[in-house]
Design a protein around this motif. Structure first.
Motif, PDB file in Angstrom:
ATOM      1  N   PRO A 520     158.850  48.556  52.428  1.00 52.88           N
ATOM      2  CA  PRO A 520     158.977  48.309  53.867  1.00 52.88           C
ATOM      3  C   PRO A 520     157.677  47.827  54.502  1.00 52.88           C
ATOM      4  O   PRO A 520     156.577  48.254  54.128  1.00 52.88           O
ATOM      5  N   PHE A 521     157.828  46.920  55.500  1.00 57.06           N
ATOM      6  CA  PHE A 521     156.769  46.613  56.451  1.00 57.06           C
ATOM      7  C   PHE A 521     156.977  47.535  57.656  1.00 57.06           C
ATOM      8  O   PHE A 521     158.086  47.614  58.205  1.00 57.06           O
ATOM      9  N   LEU A 522     155.929  48.193  58.093  1.00 54.85           N
ATOM     10  CA  LEU A 522     156.031  49.114  59.219  1.00 54.85           C
ATOM     11  C   LEU A 522     155.355  48.525  60.449  1.00 54.85           C
ATOM     12  O   LEU A 522     154.184  48.121  60.382  1.00 54.85           O
ATOM     13  N   PRO A 523     156.046  48.455  61.591  1.00 57.53           N
ATOM     14  CA  PRO A 523     155.389  47.998  62.814  1.00 57.53           C
ATOM     15  C   PRO A 523     154.353  49.018  63.275  1.00 57.53           C
ATOM     16  O   PRO A 523     154.395  50.190  62.879  1.00 57.53           O
ATOM     17  N   ASN A 524     153.438  48.578  64.131  1.00 56.19           N
ATOM     18  CA  ASN A 524     152.408  49.483  64.644  1.00 56.19           C
ATOM     19  C   ASN A 524     152.109  49.130  66.106  1.00 56.19           C
ATOM     20  O   ASN A 524     151.130  48.443  66.408  1.00 56.19           O
ATOM     21  N   GLY A 570     145.605  44.596  56.985  1.00 55.37           N
ATOM     22  CA  GLY A 570     146.774  45.179  56.344  1.00 55.37           C
ATOM     23  C   GLY A 570     146.383  46.229  55.317  1.00 55.37           C
ATOM     24  O   GLY A 570     145.407  46.051  54.578  1.00 55.37           O
ATOM     25  N   VAL A 571     147.140  47.322  55.258  1.00 57.49           N
ATOM     26  CA  VAL A 571     146.872  48.392  54.296  1.00 57.49           C
ATOM     27  C   VAL A 571     148.184  48.787  53.627  1.00 57.49           C
ATOM     28  O   VAL A 571     149.273  48.590  54.169  1.00 57.49           O
ATOM     29  N   PHE A 592     153.709  48.776  53.785  1.00 55.37           N
ATOM     30  CA  PHE A 592     152.638  47.905  54.276  1.00 55.37           C
ATOM     31  C   PHE A 592     152.612  47.983  55.794  1.00 55.37           C
ATOM     32  O   PHE A 592     153.657  47.931  56.454  1.00 55.37           O
ATOM     33  N   GLN A 593     151.390  48.080  56.345  1.00 52.63           N
ATOM     34  CA  GLN A 593     151.246  48.157  57.796  1.00 52.63           C
ATOM     35  C   GLN A 593     149.873  47.634  58.204  1.00 52.63           C
ATOM     36  O   GLN A 593     148.883  47.824  57.487  1.00 52.63           O
ATOM     37  N   TYR A 594     149.824  46.953  59.338  1.00 53.32           N
ATOM     38  CA  TYR A 594     148.530  46.578  59.916  1.00 53.32           C
ATOM     39  C   TYR A 594     147.968  47.786  60.659  1.00 53.32           C
ATOM     40  O   TYR A 594     148.649  48.397  61.501  1.00 53.32           O
ATOM     41  N   GLN A 595     146.715  48.133  60.332  1.00 53.67           N
ATOM     42  CA  GLN A 595     146.069  49.281  60.955  1.00 53.67           C
ATOM     43  C   GLN A 595     144.654  48.925  61.376  1.00 53.67           C
ATOM     44  O   GLN A 595     144.060  47.951  60.898  1.00 53.67           O
TER      45      GLN A 595
END
Length: 739
Positions: A520-524, A570-571, A592-595
């Motif tokens: 999954p790609f997770l929104p932030n 991205g992490v 995966f998520q941008y943090q």
């Protein structure tokens, strides 16, 4: 080669060299001696008068040469189009570069990458899709960190993918100059540019037409050996009257897949593109000017997967601009500029074969049929207004610049479920700002102080976020020396901040990875904006008449240290970590998520220098960039977007009254720390340009002369190592006519 490919100083007398002047003096002396023998004593007075006249003529000629040298100068002496106070690069208390038309012609650029070759601190990433480019300045790129502007229009197209994220599309044949300002000192040119600004200025009729011409046209044909590609270009300009002119340009390129330095064909690197430009300039009054322009391109290429054709790509990009300038020398408070623009980029991606994918919602395997369509539609609207008022207080000169800008992005993506567009979220983003900056000059001291306020908001159907901030800038420059050799030496120091809002993709990306492994790609929506804080120390040096009359030496050097607080990257997250937010379930190896990171620390050194004389020019540029990220827990990691360190040298020689120019470029590239694919490599290029007649020009260029096999380190994030073109020979002819 950036600011190491320079236009000539323009010396009418000295172009023949000191030998010619010595012969001239000898002939004059012989003639005077013969006259003395023939005429006796009265001739002594004539000889004295002749000598005085010769001395006066030589002085007049040198004065004219010096005036011409000052007027034309090196590239560092050219006024920056992007400058809001009419500065040249050498006058700017910032890391600024200029690439002019002569230099672009010599480059014979096929892609934007070649236009910016050797500009210190600037690297272009293009991977196999050569027509789509992403610009990296001092290790920062993508998602608006570098503001790319064409005739005042922001280029904000973005597509989620491996490798480049934010790309722009412009044909080098349409461009007459490129200006670069590195670092957040460029924050008067729009929000988010914590890396810097690159401004492409397209051709004008006034630059194309000769003073005596009402109309003119040109035709260019060019062949390239690597990829066996052809470029054809036609330009026409017409002066309707003294206050109204128009120019049009159309370019078509057709290129096959190129071969790398190892002799292997690189699949998916061929393309065909049709580009055009239409621009008119109207001067309603003596002190005002209106420019209306359109730049467009229609591109096509094939994307590959494991060297097998996977997707057919069609792209249409259109940029519309309007700029109104009012400058009145009699009213020093008035130097007003109003710029409005709209850029729309539409990319259609069609699958060529059936592809096994994962459903973006459920994560279950699905078959994406051949012919499935994904669409990326990005529209960017911009308004930019500023004015500069000039005045004095207590013998201190002021250039007070104040203005505001707004940019709105409207992103609409769609197509088949499981198609690529699903992973580039749609939505709206608005970014606005206002600023005030005062440039104070008093004898040897120059001080620039400024404040910029930024505000942003972004949203889709379900989420939204916003923020604002005030960013300062202070620059101090001193010119402490008055002696002839050091009068042109200037030192400066700068502290500047910039503010970048998160992008729609960084904030809202969601769904499951489309192929290979499902995750999954997770929104932030809680992402914090980035704040760039840069300290820079630099030196500018200019000197004329060093070795011979009318020659010129220009040098700019700078050390910078940029701390980007709350840097976004991205992490990958583990489902076994209960604090990560990554759901635990069958078939979910990671998320995966941008943090935000605590910061990215980037520092480096830049140099650009040129020596220009009648016989030719020589120069050197260099850039060294180091960078790493630091997490909130204090963990340090190499920054993947750090480019190669570079040293670029160039030598050019002029012959036959400047009709023939020949030269070469040598560029050393050093491997960035921690990059998994990069190696050290050196490129050697050669070029020649011959103005055969007033209406016929021939150009030749050899890139990567020794067929080196190398890769751009920035492509290390792509799924496979991509090697750049091997030896490439280019031959072009341009016919011009007018009346």
């Amino acid at each position: 080669m950036g600011l190491v490919t320079w236009g000539r100083t323009g010396l009418a007398v000295d172009s023949a060299g000191p030998g010619f002047r010595s012969i001239t003096k000898a002939i004059a002396a012989l003639m005077a001696g013969a006259a003395a023998i023939a005429l006796g004593a009265p001739a002594a007075q004539a000889q004295q008068a002749a000598q005085q006249a010769a001395n006066q003529q030589q002085a007049d000629q040198k004065k004219k040469a010096d005036e011409k040298a000052t007027a034309e100068g090196t590239l560092l002496d050219k006024i920056l189009v992007i400058s809001r106070t009419g500065e040249t690069a050498i006058q700017s208390l910032a890391s600024a570069s200029h690439v002019d038309q002569e230099q672009l012609d010599r480059r014979m650029a096929t892609t934007p990458n070649e236009m910016l070759l050797g500009v210190p601190g600037v690297t272009v990433q293009a991977d196999a899709r050569r027509v789509s480019s992403s610009i990296n300045i001092r290790g920062l790129q993508d998602f608006g960190r570098v503001a790319v502007i064409i005739d005042g229009a922001r280029q904000d197209f973005q597509r989620s993918d491996h490798g480049t994220q934010s790309t722009f599309y412009v044909d080098p044949e349409l461009i007459k100059s490129v200006d670069v300002i590195r670092g957040p000192t460029a924050n008067t040119y729009g929000s988010g540019a914590i890396g810097g600004v690159v401004f492409f200025d397209t051709k004008d009729a006034a630059d194309f037409l000769k003073p005596e011409e009402t109309w003119a046209g040109s035709l260019t044909g060019r062949y390239e050996s690597n990829g066996k590609g052809w470029t054809t270009s036609a330009t026409g300009a017409y002066k309707i009257n003294d206050n109204w002119d128009v120019l049009g340009n159309i370019v078509y390129r057709d290129y096959g897949d190129y071969k790398n330095g190892g002799g292997d064909t690189v699949a998916g690197t061929g393309f065909d593109v049709l580009s055009g430009l239409l621009k008119t300039t109207i001067r309603p009054t003596e002190n005002s000017e209106l420019k209306l322009g359109w730049v467009g391109s229609k591109d096509g290429w094939t994307e590959t997967s494991g060297s097998v054709p996977a997707n057919d790509v069609d792209l249409k990009s259109n940029t519309f601009t309007a700029r109104y300038d009012i400058t009145d020398d009699a009213r020093s408070w008035l130097d007003l500029h109003i710029n409005a623009s709209y850029n729309k980029t539409l990319l259609d991606l069609t699958t060529l074969t059936a592809q096994n994918r994962f459903d973006p919602t459920t994560g279950l395997p699905v078959l994406l049929p051949a012919g499935s369509l994904s669409t990326f539609d990005v529209g960017t609207t911009g308004i930019d207004i500023w004015n500069t008022s000039r005045f004095e207080t207590a013998s201190v000169a002021h250039e007070l610049t104040y203005g505001g800008d707004w940019v709105g992005d409207n992103v609409d993506t769609g197509g088949s479920a499981g198609g690529d567009s699903f992973y580039t979220p749609g939505g709206k983003r608005n970014v606005s700002g206002a600023y005030i900056q005062d440039k104070l000059t008093w004898e040897w001291l120059e001080v620039i102080g400024g404040l910029r306020y930024d505000n942003y908001s972004l949203k889709d159907d379900a989420n939204g976020t916003s923020g604002d901030r005030v960013s300062p800038r202070i620059t101090v420059g001193i010119s402490p020396f008055e002696s002839a050799g050091l009068a042109g030496l200037q030192f400066y120091g700068t502290y500047a901040e910039g503010y970048r809002s998160p992008s729609l993709t960084e904030t809202l990306i969601s769904g499951n990875h489309p192929a290979g492994v499902s995750f999954p790609f997770l929104p932030n929506p809680n992402l914090k904006p980035e704040t760039g804080k840069t300290v820079e120390f630099g030196v500018n040096y200019k000197q004329n008449d060093i070795i011979e009359g009318g020659d010129a030496l220009r040098l700019k050097a700078a050390y910078f240290n940029n701390n980007v607080d709350d840097y976004i990257d991205g992490v990958t997250l583990s489902p076994f970590d209960p604090t990560s937010g990554c759901p635990f379930g069958p078939g979910i190896p990671i998320c995966f998520q941008y943090q935000n990171f605590a910061k990215a620390k980037i520092n480096g050194f830049e140099l650009e220098s040129v020596y220009d004389a009648g016989w030719g020019y020589a120069g050197l540029s260099a850039s060294i960039v180091n960078g790493h990220t630091i997490s909130y827990e204090g963990e340090r990691a190499d920054l993947a977007t750090v480019p190669s360190s570079q040293v670029t040298a160039q030598l050019g020689l002029r012959f036959f009254e400047d009709k023939l120019t020949v030269g070469g470029e040598v560029q050393y590239n050093g491997k960035p720390k921690g990059n998994p694919v990069a190696k050290d490599f050196t490129l050697v290029n050669a070029f020649a340009s011959y103005q055969a007649t007033d209406n016929l020009k021939l150009d030749f260029r050899a890139d990567n002369l020794f067929d080196v096999k190398y890769t751009n380190p920035l492509n290390g994030s792509t799924t496979a190592v991509l090697y750049e073109p091997g030896v490439t020979l280019k031959l072009a002819a341009t016919m011009r006519f007018g009346g």
